[in-house]
Write a protein that holds these residues in place. Structure first.
Motif, short mmCIF file in Angstrom:
data_model
loop_
_atom_site.label_atom_id
_atom_site.label_comp_id
_atom_site.label_asym_id
_atom_site.label_seq_id
_atom_site.Cartn_x
_atom_site.Cartn_y
_atom_site.Cartn_z
N UNK A 2 -6.50 -6.11 -4.28
CA UNK A 2 -5.29 -5.32 -4.08
C UNK A 2 -5.24 -4.83 -2.63
N UNK A 3 -4.08 -4.99 -1.98
CA UNK A 3 -3.86 -4.43 -0.65
C UNK A 3 -3.57 -2.95 -0.79
N UNK A 4 -4.03 -2.15 0.16
CA UNK A 4 -4.03 -0.70 -0.02
C UNK A 4 -3.27 0.06 1.06
N UNK A 5 -2.70 1.16 0.63
CA UNK A 5 -2.24 2.21 1.53
C UNK A 5 -3.08 3.42 1.17
N UNK A 6 -3.96 3.79 2.09
CA UNK A 6 -4.86 4.92 1.85
C UNK A 6 -4.26 6.19 2.44
N UNK A 7 -4.48 7.28 1.74
CA UNK A 7 -3.97 8.57 2.19
C UNK A 7 -5.05 9.64 2.09
N UNK A 8 -5.11 10.45 3.12
CA UNK A 8 -5.95 11.65 3.15
C UNK A 8 -5.44 12.48 4.32
N UNK A 9 -5.98 13.67 4.49
CA UNK A 9 -5.49 14.53 5.57
C UNK A 9 -6.22 14.33 6.89
N UNK A 10 -7.46 13.85 6.85
CA UNK A 10 -8.26 13.73 8.07
C UNK A 10 -8.21 12.28 8.57
N UNK A 11 -7.50 12.07 9.66
CA UNK A 11 -7.24 10.71 10.14
C UNK A 11 -8.50 9.96 10.54
N UNK A 12 -9.43 10.60 11.22
CA UNK A 12 -10.62 9.90 11.71
C UNK A 12 -11.44 9.33 10.55
N UNK A 13 -11.67 10.12 9.53
CA UNK A 13 -12.44 9.67 8.37
C UNK A 13 -11.66 8.60 7.62
N UNK A 14 -10.36 8.79 7.48
CA UNK A 14 -9.52 7.82 6.79
C UNK A 14 -9.52 6.48 7.51
N UNK A 15 -9.43 6.51 8.82
CA UNK A 15 -9.45 5.27 9.62
C UNK A 15 -10.77 4.52 9.43
N UNK A 16 -11.88 5.25 9.44
CA UNK A 16 -13.19 4.63 9.24
C UNK A 16 -13.31 4.02 7.84
N UNK A 17 -12.84 4.73 6.85
CA UNK A 17 -12.86 4.23 5.47
C UNK A 17 -12.03 2.96 5.35
N UNK A 18 -10.84 2.96 5.93
CA UNK A 18 -9.96 1.80 5.88
C UNK A 18 -10.61 0.58 6.50
N UNK A 19 -11.24 0.77 7.64
CA UNK A 19 -11.91 -0.36 8.32
C UNK A 19 -13.05 -0.91 7.46
N UNK A 20 -13.84 -0.03 6.90
CA UNK A 20 -14.97 -0.48 6.07
C UNK A 20 -14.48 -1.25 4.84
N UNK A 21 -13.43 -0.76 4.19
CA UNK A 21 -12.90 -1.44 3.01
C UNK A 21 -12.29 -2.78 3.40
N UNK A 22 -11.50 -2.82 4.45
CA UNK A 22 -10.88 -4.08 4.89
C UNK A 22 -11.94 -5.11 5.27
N UNK A 23 -12.96 -4.67 6.00
CA UNK A 23 -14.03 -5.58 6.41
C UNK A 23 -14.85 -6.09 5.23
N UNK A 29 -13.91 -6.20 1.85
CA UNK A 29 -13.20 -6.90 0.78
C UNK A 29 -12.12 -7.86 1.26
N UNK A 30 -11.80 -7.84 2.56
CA UNK A 30 -10.83 -8.79 3.09
C UNK A 30 -9.40 -8.54 2.65
N UNK A 31 -9.07 -7.31 2.30
CA UNK A 31 -7.69 -6.98 1.92
C UNK A 31 -7.02 -6.26 3.07
N UNK A 32 -5.69 -6.18 3.00
CA UNK A 32 -4.93 -5.43 4.00
C UNK A 32 -5.00 -3.95 3.64
N UNK A 33 -5.27 -3.13 4.64
CA UNK A 33 -5.37 -1.69 4.41
C UNK A 33 -4.61 -0.96 5.51
N UNK A 34 -3.68 -0.12 5.11
CA UNK A 34 -3.00 0.74 6.07
C UNK A 34 -3.30 2.19 5.68
N UNK A 35 -3.14 3.08 6.64
CA UNK A 35 -3.44 4.48 6.36
C UNK A 35 -2.24 5.37 6.66
#
Length: 84
Positions: free
Chosen positions: A32-53, A55-61
Motif C-alpha cells: 500500500x502507498x502511504x500518506x503519513x501524518x504526524x506533527x513533528x516533520x523531522x521524525x516523520x520524514x525519517x520514518x517515511x524514508x525508512x518505510x519507502x526504502x 518496502x518499495x512503496x510510495x510515501x508522502x508526508x
C-alpha cells in the motif's frame, strides 16, 4: 499473505513512531502507498524514508495537527481519495 490491497492508498495518522508506525509498516509490507501524518516533520520524514526504502512503496508526508481544521485540510489535500 496477500490481503488484496496492493496498489491501494492509505492515510495513517500518528505514524512517525509507535502503533501508528507499526500500522504504516504493515500496510507498506502489503504493497500500500502511504500518506503519513504526524506533527513533528523531522521524525516523520525519517520514518517515511525508512518505510519507502524498506518496502518499495510510495510515501508522502503531511506534518500537521489533524485535531485542527487546517491540519485536516492539509492532509486531505495531499490525499483526497484514500482507499484506507
Amino acid at each position: 499473505m496477500d490481503l488484496g490491497i496492493r496498489g491501494k492508498r492509505a492515510i495513517v495518522c500518528a505514524s512517525s513512531k509507535g502503533l501508528g508506525r507499526g500500522v504504516a509498516e504493515k500496510l507498506a509490507e502489503a504493497g500500500v502507498d502511504l500518506t503519513l501524518n504526524a506533527r513533528t516533520e523531522a521524525v516523520l520524514r525519517e520514518t517515511a524514508k525508512e518505510i519507502a526504502d524498506t518496502y518499495g512503496v510510495k510515501v508522502q508526508i503531511v506534518a500537521a495537527d489533524v485535531t485542527t481544521e487546517q491540519g485536516r485540510k492539509e492532509l486531505l489535500a495531499a490525499e483526497p481519495q484514500p482507499d484506507i
